[in-house]
Design a protein around this motif. Structure first.
Motif, PDB file in Angstrom:
ATOM      1  N   PHE A  82      50.859  19.893  21.068  1.00  0.00           N
ATOM      2  CA  PHE A  82      51.632  18.683  20.787  1.00  0.00           C
ATOM      3  C   PHE A  82      51.576  18.361  19.304  1.00  0.00           C
ATOM      4  O   PHE A  82      50.494  18.319  18.717  1.00  0.00           O
ATOM      5  N   TYR A  83      52.726  18.166  18.713  1.00  0.00           N
ATOM      6  CA  TYR A  83      52.800  17.706  17.332  1.00  0.00           C
ATOM      7  C   TYR A  83      54.190  17.120  17.123  1.00  0.00           C
ATOM      8  O   TYR A  83      55.158  17.652  17.667  1.00  0.00           O
ATOM      9  N   PRO A  84      54.294  16.041  16.356  1.00  0.00           N
ATOM     10  CA  PRO A  84      55.597  15.360  16.297  1.00  0.00           C
ATOM     11  C   PRO A  84      56.721  16.214  15.698  1.00  0.00           C
ATOM     12  O   PRO A  84      57.883  15.994  15.999  1.00  0.00           O
ATOM     13  N   ALA A 127      58.950  24.710  12.480  1.00  0.00           N
ATOM     14  CA  ALA A 127      58.859  23.332  12.975  1.00  0.00           C
ATOM     15  C   ALA A 127      59.653  22.419  12.041  1.00  0.00           C
ATOM     16  O   ALA A 127      60.133  22.851  10.993  1.00  0.00           O
ATOM     17  N   GLY A 128      59.773  21.162  12.419  1.00  0.00           N
ATOM     18  CA  GLY A 128      60.411  20.179  11.548  1.00  0.00           C
ATOM     19  C   GLY A 128      59.423  19.714  10.488  1.00  0.00           C
ATOM     20  O   GLY A 128      58.430  20.377  10.209  1.00  0.00           O
ATOM     21  N   LYS A 129      59.725  18.570   9.896  1.00  0.00           N
ATOM     22  CA  LYS A 129      58.850  18.057   8.840  1.00  0.00           C
ATOM     23  C   LYS A 129      58.468  16.612   9.134  1.00  0.00           C
ATOM     24  O   LYS A 129      59.303  15.824   9.575  1.00  0.00           O
ATOM     25  N   SER A 130      57.217  16.308   8.860  1.00  0.00           N
ATOM     26  CA  SER A 130      56.770  14.913   8.923  1.00  0.00           C
ATOM     27  C   SER A 130      56.834  14.345   7.519  1.00  0.00           C
ATOM     28  O   SER A 130      56.286  14.938   6.595  1.00  0.00           O
ATOM     29  N   GLU A 136      55.862   1.339   7.405  1.00  0.00           N
ATOM     30  CA  GLU A 136      54.956   0.370   8.022  1.00  0.00           C
ATOM     31  C   GLU A 136      54.034   1.032   9.041  1.00  0.00           C
ATOM     32  O   GLU A 136      54.033   0.697  10.221  1.00  0.00           O
ATOM     33  N   GLY A 137      53.285   1.993   8.555  1.00  0.00           N
ATOM     34  CA  GLY A 137      52.299   2.646   9.413  1.00  0.00           C
ATOM     35  C   GLY A 137      52.850   3.788  10.235  1.00  0.00           C
ATOM     36  O   GLY A 137      52.128   4.389  11.012  1.00  0.00           O
ATOM     37  N   TYR A 138      54.129   4.084  10.076  1.00  0.00           N
ATOM     38  CA  TYR A 138      54.724   5.178  10.837  1.00  0.00           C
ATOM     39  C   TYR A 138      55.095   6.332   9.909  1.00  0.00           C
ATOM     40  O   TYR A 138      55.321   6.130   8.713  1.00  0.00           O
ATOM     41  N   SER A 139      55.160   7.523  10.484  1.00  0.00           N
ATOM     42  CA  SER A 139      55.695   8.668   9.765  1.00  0.00           C
ATOM     43  C   SER A 139      57.100   8.932  10.278  1.00  0.00           C
ATOM     44  O   SER A 139      57.409   8.646  11.435  1.00  0.00           O
ATOM     45  N   GLY A 140      57.931   9.485   9.412  1.00  0.00           N
ATOM     46  CA  GLY A 140      59.301   9.816   9.807  1.00  0.00           C
ATOM     47  C   GLY A 140      59.407  11.307  10.099  1.00  0.00           C
ATOM     48  O   GLY A 140      58.820  12.115   9.399  1.00  0.00           O
ATOM     49  N   ILE A 141      60.144  11.641  11.137  1.00  0.00           N
ATOM     50  CA  ILE A 141      60.277  13.045  11.514  1.00  0.00           C
ATOM     51  C   ILE A 141      61.710  13.512  11.259  1.00  0.00           C
ATOM     52  O   ILE A 141      62.666  12.916  11.755  1.00  0.00           O
TER      53      ILE A 141
ATOM     54  N   GLY C 325      57.870  10.903  24.001  1.00  0.00           N
ATOM     55  CA  GLY C 325      58.169   9.557  23.516  1.00  0.00           C
ATOM     56  C   GLY C 325      58.668   9.514  22.083  1.00  0.00           C
ATOM     57  O   GLY C 325      58.638   8.458  21.453  1.00  0.00           O
ATOM     58  N   VAL C 326      59.129  10.632  21.556  1.00  0.00           N
ATOM     59  CA  VAL C 326      59.580  10.648  20.166  1.00  0.00           C
ATOM     60  C   VAL C 326      61.103  10.562  20.050  1.00  0.00           C
ATOM     61  O   VAL C 326      61.627   9.730  19.314  1.00  0.00           O
ATOM     62  N   ARG C 327      61.815  11.417  20.775  1.00  0.00           N
ATOM     63  CA  ARG C 327      63.258  11.517  20.552  1.00  0.00           C
ATOM     64  C   ARG C 327      64.088  10.877  21.662  1.00  0.00           C
ATOM     65  O   ARG C 327      65.269  10.603  21.507  1.00  0.00           O
ATOM     66  N   PHE C 328      63.479  10.709  22.819  1.00  0.00           N
ATOM     67  CA  PHE C 328      64.168  10.134  23.976  1.00  0.00           C
ATOM     68  C   PHE C 328      63.081   9.792  24.983  1.00  0.00           C
ATOM     69  O   PHE C 328      61.935  10.217  24.831  1.00  0.00           O
TER      70      PHE C 328
END
Lengths: 477, 94, 486
Positions: A82-84, A127-130, A136-141, C325-328
């Motif tokens: 699991f990784y965003p 993979a994508g990029k973080s 505000e405490g979040y990372s964008g994917i 819970g990230v994209r949908f």
């Protein structure tokens, strides 16, 4: 006591396809976030992967280039974690049966050649990029990169020094660009190098290795390995043990540091991806790629020596990149194949210096091969001298004009009429009776003075060879 | 063959939470399922190739041509949290 | 007119001769859904606006001269098929608000044929289950007995058909999920050869086993619906290339000389007397029509269940990793960090059986267990396929029970997953081998339907449909309806 270093490299080369490995979304770099992530790349429920033919062809091309076995059957597997930036929760990769097995790369360090064996090369998805800017405490994917094809090229632990590692990485870097399978842009992450490094006492078994990630230049590769070797030696000499781990190279601090330790060892649970069938590469597919195969650097270098009469060094410099080699050959061809050596001198000399000065690649050169050939043709037919040619080249650099147009407009055409040159020579000799007397008295060095004065009088346009000959004749009178 | 399953480990692998008071009940059911698998060991499969797909098909290849378009605005309507075209997740710390 | 008692082919004739318009027929079924579905909960989502709009388009197409057996025909989709801009839940809280951003290929094909989507029907969550009790949207009840299960996982499809709340429906079958609910609810359903129907947009449970197929009152209806569903799809690497056989042309062929194999392993211990009797009665009827009965053996049958419950959860554990819970899909409130978001979103979003299979799947793939479980199961899978290959040397189709018993009571097996798994023993081998099989009503026992299945060789759906159709020409079981819904 001395230490021996053992290094193996894992290179991730992004393949220069139009589309992703398993979807028909674009792989172009630099698009706005998530604009190139289609349903498949996003891992939407129900979507399925279909393999890109371009990816397979490029893997075959690489396999052929390094003399490897292109596997008749290879299998895609899922690596689960699991990784965003990993939308499906698994990466599709090749595990037990990779597409390319074995192969070799020959490197040269301090004039000595060494063969580095490859273990394998396998296909997988990026993979994508973080993005860690603070939301505000979040990372964008951003998933634009997710699904970009990668060829992971794994070497045997055959490298014994940072210099060898860099030579190998550079050779591979040159090769994948030559093959047209990777753009080689390290800043954009198209060519990423991980290094497995260990140290041991001579005669002892290999030490425990650490994997260094996040190296995005050859300079950093060298430094990271050097640092890591020192670190491991320090650990062992202090009575400690090297732990098998992944370490990140921090270029700013010039050090490697342990990645935040995982709670437990990763268990990726590889298994064959049930959405994909075995990849079967037929002899016909290999033949088709072979027919389309570009000439490889070593072969090109040998050919440049035999076909153009270049020495080893010139041939090496001119084949360093496919773009330079192509440029050079275009120049030679446009000048009718005459005197390839002058073309070589110009490409390696003036052109290279100007490109470096302006920080341009050869594909960005303001003077293309055709215009360069036009200039060299005028040198060859003695319309201008080599010295004047440099002025013409300067003018060409900042304009779109041809060499001929510049020569014409600036009146730079070389004087080759022996009668005219003789007249000018005599004029100069008459102008400097004192020097003439000294010359006759044995000061041979003054010959150069007279040449210079003649060239000055003709604004450099007189043919230097003729000036030399005629001056010699006249002074002897 | 059937070891007792490590519920915490398999829950972690599946990114699932099993609370301490559930562990026993969950583990008992999982172990009962694993018990069904014991008979597999008794079957002689020497020389039998594992079969991952029912049909002996080979992978088909797609031409390398871009046909997908930008759909991010549409697909991000169903995303839990987005900003500036990005999917937002609790801070990724490496 | 009692349209709900008609077969799809009969309804098509009504549409064709303009006795009824698609809008009227659609409204008829929408009205029945409103009236009756409260009793059985077969629909998760009803889509009346979409249905009436599609029906109007179909009527316009027909008015413009187009003809087609499926044009304007209402149907229900199992809620595992993605339907663009319509909530597609897979019966999971995880996808409770998931408006699919695209149509599954099956949906796309049936839309193109002019079919009308009445709604999305209930199922076991992510198709994991045999009773439709594992749904986040409540259990579906068996129209023949409201305290009995309808079977699963395509229980909503089967129940809606049995109650006359849709003329036909789509289903999916990973380990029996079309055939077993068809048997429990007294309808017909065919699980096609793996690769016949595109899996694109069919939310994956176990990718190497999943296969979509039609469910209807009759084999003939199934043949027509399958004709529209099947076909090569370039978006699915596992979808077979080339044209599909004609599923309809041979329906009326005689079964004279057909060799029907009766696998002795399907009639042993565990099979209830009433199901055995019904199965033998089907054999007798086909024999009467000229078929020849032969005993065959499928020696590895008992190994299929454990092999399946290794392979399917292994694939499922990976397939369900995308629900993060990230994209949908569901995301927990106020995650305190990344790990918390994953574990809480997934733990809240998935039901107990799904979680169990994720954990079992993770276990059988994990380091140290992979060879003993996963790889071993893959080897056993080949043995099971080989059993069928050998059997088809001796027979043309195989006849057997679908389930050991008729439908059981709601809640009867929920406490013991392994008891539930054991009920899948006759359906699972077919999925492991990737073969086609059709389930058809074969009578009743204690007021509950009993079904049998015919298993065929690869891509022999035309033969299975033919045999089933010939049986249904001579019998009445398939046109019975439960009194409360008749």
């Amino acid at each position: 006591m001395t230490w021996e270093t053992v290094i193996g490299l894992e290179v991730h080369a992004q393949l220069a396809t139009n589309t992703k490995i398993f979807s028909a979304a674009s792989t172009a770099f630099g698009a706005m976030p998530n604009t190139q992530a289609c349903l498949v790349d996003l891992g939407m429920p129900g979507v399925l992967p279909v393999l890109n033919k371009g990816v397979v062809d490029m893997a075959i091309r690489f396999g052929l280039a390094v003399g490897a076995t292109v596997a008749e059957k290879s299998v895609f597997a899922r690596k689960n974690y699991f990784y965003p930036d990993l939308p499906k929760g698994y990466q599709i990769s090749q595990f037990e049966l990779p597409v390319v097995l074995g192969g070799q790369i020959t490197i040269e360090v301090d004039g000595k050649k060494k063969v580095i064996n490859l273990t394998r090369a396998h296909l997988e998805e990026d993979a994508g990029k973080s993005l860690h800017e603070d939301f505000e405490g979040y990372s964008g994917i951003d998933l634009n990169r997710a699904g970009t094809p990668l060829l992971e090229i794994v070497s045997e632990p055959d490298l014994r020094s940072p210099a060898e590692a860099v030579a190998y990485a550079k050779k591979l870097h040159e090769l994948v660009q030559y093959l047209g399978i990777c753009d080689g842009n390290m800043q954009e992450g198209s060519f990423r190098v991980d290094a497995n490094v260990s140290v041991h006492r001579p005669g002892a078994p290999f030490g425990t290795r650490a994997e260094i990630k996040n190296v995005n230049s050859f300079k950093f590769l060298e430094r990271a390995i050097m640092f890591e070797v020192e670190r491991q030696i320090d650990v062992i000499e202090a009575g400690g043990q090297v732990v098998q781990e992944t370490r990140l190279y921090d270029a700013a601090k010039d050090e490697t540091r342990s990645m935040r330790s995982k709670e437990e060892a990763m268990d990726y649970r590889y298994f064959p991806c049930p959405d994909l069938l075995p990849l079967i590469i037929t002899p016909a597919m290999i033949e088709a790629v072979k027919a389309d195969m570009p000439e490889l650097p070593d072969a090109k270098r040998a050919r440049f020596m035999s076909q153009y009469g270049l020495n080893d060094y010139d041939a090496m410099v001119l084949t360093n990149s496919r773009e330079i080699a192509d440029y050079y050959e275009a120049v030679v061809a446009a000048t009718g194949g005459k005197d390839a050596k002058i073309a070589a001198n110009w490409v390696m000399g003036e052109l290279n210096a100007r490109l470096n000065n302006d920080n341009l690649s050869i594909s960005e050169s303001p003077v293309d091969a055709q215009r360069m050939a036009g200039l060299i043709a005028r040198i060859l037919d003695q319309t201008i001298s080599g010295k004047i040619a440099k002025d013409v080249f300067d003018a060409m650099w900042t304009s779109q004009d041809s060499a001929d147009a510049i020569i014409e407009s600036k009146g730079l055409k070389q004087i080759t009429d022996p009668v005219a040159i003789a007249a000018m020579v005599r004029g100069v000799i008459d102008q400097f009776p004192e020097q003439l007397a000294q010359y006759k008295g044995g000061r041979d060095k003054l010959f150069g003075f007279f040449v210079g004065e003649v060239m000055k009088a003709t604004k450099g346009k007189a043919n230097p060879g003729q000036v030399n000959q005629i001056l010699k004749d006249e002074l002897a009178k | 063959m059937s070891d007792q399953i490590d519920v915490h480990k398999v829950a972690r692998l599946g990114a699932l939470a099993v609370s301490d008071d559930e562990v026993a009940a969950v583990g008992q059911k999982l172990n009962a399922i694993l018990g069904l698998f014991d008979q597999l060991a008794a079957i002689n499969t020497d020389g039998v190739e594992p079969m991952a797909h029912p049909l002996d098909q080979v992978q088909r290849l797609r031409e390398d041509v871009v046909t997908e378009t930008d759909i991010h605005e549409y697909v991000q309507q169903i995303a839990p949290k987005v900003e500036a075209g990005l999917y937002l997740v609790p801070k990724v710390i490496e | 007119m009692n349209f709900h008692q008609m077969t799809m082919v009969q309804l098509a004739e009504q549409l064709r001769n303009k006795s009824v318009s698609s809008v009227e027929l659609t409204q008829y079924f929408l009205d029945r859904m409103a009236q009756f579905d409260g009793q059985i909960n077969s629909y998760i989502t009803q889509t009346p606006d979409l249905a009436l709009a599609q029906a109007a388009v179909a009527d316009a197409r027909r008015a413009a001269g187009e003809d087609g057996l499926l044009l304007g025909m209402p149907l229900a989709h199992k809620d595992i098929f993605c339907t663009k801009d319509v909530i597609t839940t897979c019966a999971s809280k995880m996808l409770a608000n998931f408006k699919a951003p695209y149509n599954a290929t099956v949906v796309e094909k049936l839309n193109a044929a002019g079919m009308v989507t009445l709604g999305k029907v209930n199922m076991d969550e992510f198709a994991m289950g045999s009773t439709t009790e594992n749904s986040a949207f409540g259990v579906t009840r068996n129209p023949w007995s409201l305290d009995a299960v309808p079977g699963g996982s395509s229980g909503g499809s089967a129940a809606a058909l049995a109650a006359g709340l849709a003329p036909v429906a789509t289903g999916t079958d990973t380990g029996g999920s079309i055939r077993q609910p068809a048997a429990f609810c007294g309808v017909t359903g065919i699980k096609p050869t793996y690769g016949s129907v595109s899996r694109y947009g069919m939310i994956a449970y176990a990718s190497s086993l999943d296969q979509g197929g039609p469910m209807a009152k009759t084999a003939e209806d199934c043949a027509h619906l399958l004709s529209a569903m099947a076909g090569f799809d370039e978006r699915d690497s596992t979808c077979a290339e080339g044209a599909r056989p004609d599923y309809v042309a041979g329906l009326n062929d005689s079964v004279k000389g057909l060799r029907i194999g009766l696998p002795k392993e399907y009639f042993g211990e565990g099979l209830s007397a009433e199901v055995k009797a019904a199965t033998m009665a089907v054999a007798a009827e086909l024999e009467k029509q000229g078929a020849v009965l032969v005993e065959v053996s499928l020696p590895n049958t008992s190994a299929a269940m454990p092999a399946y419950y290794v392979i399917a959860p292994a694939e499922a554990s990976s397939n369900l990793s995308r629900y993060d819970g990230v994209r949908f899909g569901h995301r927990c409130d106020n995650p305190k960090d990344l790990k918390d978001m994953y574990t809480r979103s997934r733990s809240e979003g998935f039901g107990a059986e799904v979680k169990r299979r994720i954990m079992v799947g993770a276990y059988v793939l994990s380091a140290g267990y992979y060879d003993a479980y996963y790889l071993k199961a893959q080897r056993v899978r080949r043995l099971i396929k080989q059993d069928f290959v050998n059997a088809f040397d001796q027979c043309d189709v195989i006849l057997g029970p679908v389930a050991p018993t008729p439908a059981w009571k709601l809640g009867e097996k929920t406490a013991d997953p392994t008891a539930m798994y054991l009920a899948d023993i006759y359906t699972i081998p077919v999925n492991l081998a990737g073969l086609p099989a059709i389930a058809l009503p074969a009578g009743f026992s204690g007021g509950l339907p009993v079904g049998v299945q015919l298993i065929g060789n690869y891509f022999s759906e035309p033969k299975l449909l033919n045999v089933a159709h010939q049986y249904q020409q001579a019998t009445q079981h398939h046109i019975q309806m439960p009194a409360a819904f008749a």
